[in-house]
Design a protein around this motif. Structure first.
Motif, PDB file in Angstrom:
ATOM      1  N   SER A 270       0.992  -1.160   0.018  1.00 23.77           N
ATOM      2  CA  SER A 270       0.064  -0.018  -0.200  1.00 23.77           C
ATOM      3  C   SER A 270       0.760   1.214   0.031  1.00 23.77           C
ATOM      4  O   SER A 270       1.909   1.336   0.823  1.00 23.77           O
TER       5      SER A 270
ATOM      6  N   ILE B 223       1.267  -5.288   2.686  1.00 29.77           N
ATOM      7  CA  ILE B 223      -0.323  -5.970   3.140  1.00 29.77           C
ATOM      8  C   ILE B 223      -0.119  -7.310   2.717  1.00 29.77           C
ATOM      9  O   ILE B 223       0.315  -8.010   1.917  1.00 29.77           O
TER      10      ILE B 223
ATOM     11  N   ALA C  41      -2.084 -10.038   2.338  1.00 29.07           N
ATOM     12  CA  ALA C  41      -3.518 -10.433   2.072  1.00 29.07           C
ATOM     13  C   ALA C  41      -3.979 -11.756   2.299  1.00 29.07           C
ATOM     14  O   ALA C  41      -5.104 -11.716   2.290  1.00 29.07           O
TER      15      ALA C  41
ATOM     16  N   ALA D 259      -5.132 -11.432   5.597  1.00 28.26           N
ATOM     17  CA  ALA D 259      -6.386 -10.800   5.711  1.00 28.26           C
ATOM     18  C   ALA D 259      -7.543 -11.592   5.155  1.00 28.26           C
ATOM     19  O   ALA D 259      -8.623 -11.687   6.083  1.00 28.26           O
TER      20      ALA D 259
ATOM     21  N   LYS E 154     -11.352 -11.004   6.331  1.00 31.52           N
ATOM     22  CA  LYS E 154     -11.226  -9.455   6.171  1.00 31.52           C
ATOM     23  C   LYS E 154     -11.259  -9.338   4.632  1.00 31.52           C
ATOM     24  O   LYS E 154     -11.309 -10.251   3.816  1.00 31.52           O
TER      25      LYS E 154
ATOM     26  N   VAL F 128      -9.363  -6.661   1.313  1.00 33.28           N
ATOM     27  CA  VAL F 128      -8.460  -5.768   0.821  1.00 33.28           C
ATOM     28  C   VAL F 128      -9.193  -4.904  -0.240  1.00 33.28           C
ATOM     29  O   VAL F 128      -9.506  -5.661  -1.248  1.00 33.28           O
TER      30      VAL F 128
ATOM     31  N   HIS G 171      -4.416   1.300  -0.508  1.00 35.67           N
ATOM     32  CA  HIS G 171      -5.386   0.015  -0.287  1.00 35.67           C
ATOM     33  C   HIS G 171      -5.571   0.343   1.039  1.00 35.67           C
ATOM     34  O   HIS G 171      -5.310   1.088   1.886  1.00 35.67           O
TER      35      HIS G 171
ATOM     36  N   VAL H 287      -7.296  -2.296   4.442  1.00 33.69           N
ATOM     37  CA  VAL H 287      -7.818  -3.613   4.920  1.00 33.69           C
ATOM     38  C   VAL H 287      -8.874  -3.209   5.825  1.00 33.69           C
ATOM     39  O   VAL H 287      -8.872  -2.538   6.805  1.00 33.69           O
TER      40      VAL H 287
END
Length: 364
Positions: A3, A23, A25, A28, A33, A35, A103, A105
């Protein structure tokens, strides 16, 4: 995945930097979560207000940064690029409240076809209106070509609408005129438009502005009258008045209060476009200045009007306003960190024409 973040020094808004952070991903997604990749966002004087009142109004808390720095909130459109949330697909287009970053999250919760809420732990105590993200595929009013106007004006005009409704709901506190500082700002122009439309009959709406911006404000035509800051003492001090303070200037606030005295029936603090000379707590004649907190009026009207009532009323205002903005709004697109840094500092120093709407993207 990385990001790119544009950050400012919380104690000196003239200091800014661009940081690149990784990040995870996969982590996440595994933790439920998503992104979001921010496609583009608007930059207006309202974002300078977010920074100016970042500590006082908790704006810095939405998108934490390293100690001493902050990520200024903006409104924009993003795409889901990774998702561990059932029902939220990669590729979905999302509109909402973002940092000046490439980006974000989020932890989506309370999904409906129209929206979701970011239920991340650090956001739970913050106003819910800023944590709600719209899924544009289910919005019948959405159009890709209308994204720029939506980003630039809609968040501001929502505030304008709520201030106008608050004043109308309180009988304008017995006033016969409303004074609005920083009249060239888009929130002030929206307020003037809403006051004309929302049962403001008999109440004169006066825009206060600098000599440099007077012609522009008069050309837009939303205010009944335009007065420069140096001519405030020429207004009739006997007229009961409300002051809506978009500028945040201690000097203008003092001048208005001293001129109208006890005839100033309400003093509503909203913005901080004059961020260097912000008013602190002061002993002034007339009504004590009070901050306007939009979520309180939203909650009140949800109770008064029921589900969808507020949205329906705002939609009518929004449709009318967007039909007139092409006469005065010129949209500019800026891409890449260097361009965003330059545009931010131009906005901060007041070098951006009030007729200009800035659309930013951290994508080069």
């Amino acid at each position: 995945m990385k990001s790119v973040n544009f950050e400012v020094n919380r104690n000196d808004l003239r200091q800014s930097r661009v940081e690149t952070v990784p990040i995870d991903a996969a982590a996440a997604v595994a933790s439920g979560k998503a992104v979001l990749a921010l496609d583009h966002f608007a930059l207006t004087a309202n974002n300078i207000t977010y920074a100016a009142f970042g500590d006082q109004m908790s704006y810095w808390d939405f998108f934490p940064a390293a100690e001493g720095f902050g990520r200024i909130p903006v409104w924009g459109f993003a795409d889901v690029v990774a998702s561990g949330v059932e029902g939220l697909a990669v590729g979905e287009r999302i509109y909402g409240y973002f940092p000046m970053s490439s980006h974000l999250v989020v932890e989506p919760g309370r999904l409906t076809p129209r929206r979701f809420i970011d239920v991340s732990e650090h956001r739970k105590a913050l106003p819910a209106v800023y944590n709600s993200y719209e899924r544009v595929a289910a919005d019948p009013a959405y159009s890709r070509t209308g994204e720029s106007v939506q980003m630039i004006l809609k968040p501001l005009v929502v505030t304008s609408f709520l201030i106008a409704d608050f004043l109308d709901d309180n009988g304008f506190f017995g006033a016969r005129q409303v004074l609005v500082s920083s009249a060239s700002s888009k929130t002030s122009l929206g307020l003037a438009f809403c006051l004309k439309r929302l049962a403001a009959a008999g109440v004169t709406v006066i825009g206060l502005t600098s000599p440099a911006n007077r012609a522009f404000v008069e050309t837009v035509g939303y205010f009944d009258r335009v007065v420069t800051y140096d001519a405030i003492d020429g207004l009739d001090p006997a007229v009961p008045s409300v002051y809506v303070d978009m500028a945040g200037s201690a000097a203008v606030l003092t001048k208005v209060h001293q001129h109208f005295g006890e005839r100033l029936t309400y003093s509503c603090r909203v913005g901080g476009t004059h961020w260097e000379g912000l008013a602190k707590r002061m002993d002034l004649p007339g009504a004590r200045p009070k901050f306007f907190f939009a979520p309180e009026q939203i909650a009140k009207r949800h109770g008064d009007w029921g589900p969808g009532g507020l949205e329906q009323r705002f939609a009518g205002v929004w449709d009318e306003l967007t039909g007139s903005v092409e006469d005065w709004l010129a949209i500019e697109d800026h891409h890449g960190p260097a361009a965003i840094k330059a545009a931010y500092h131009d906005m901060l120093e007041g070098r951006v024409s009030p007729a200009t709407g800035l659309i930013m993207s951290l994508k080069s």
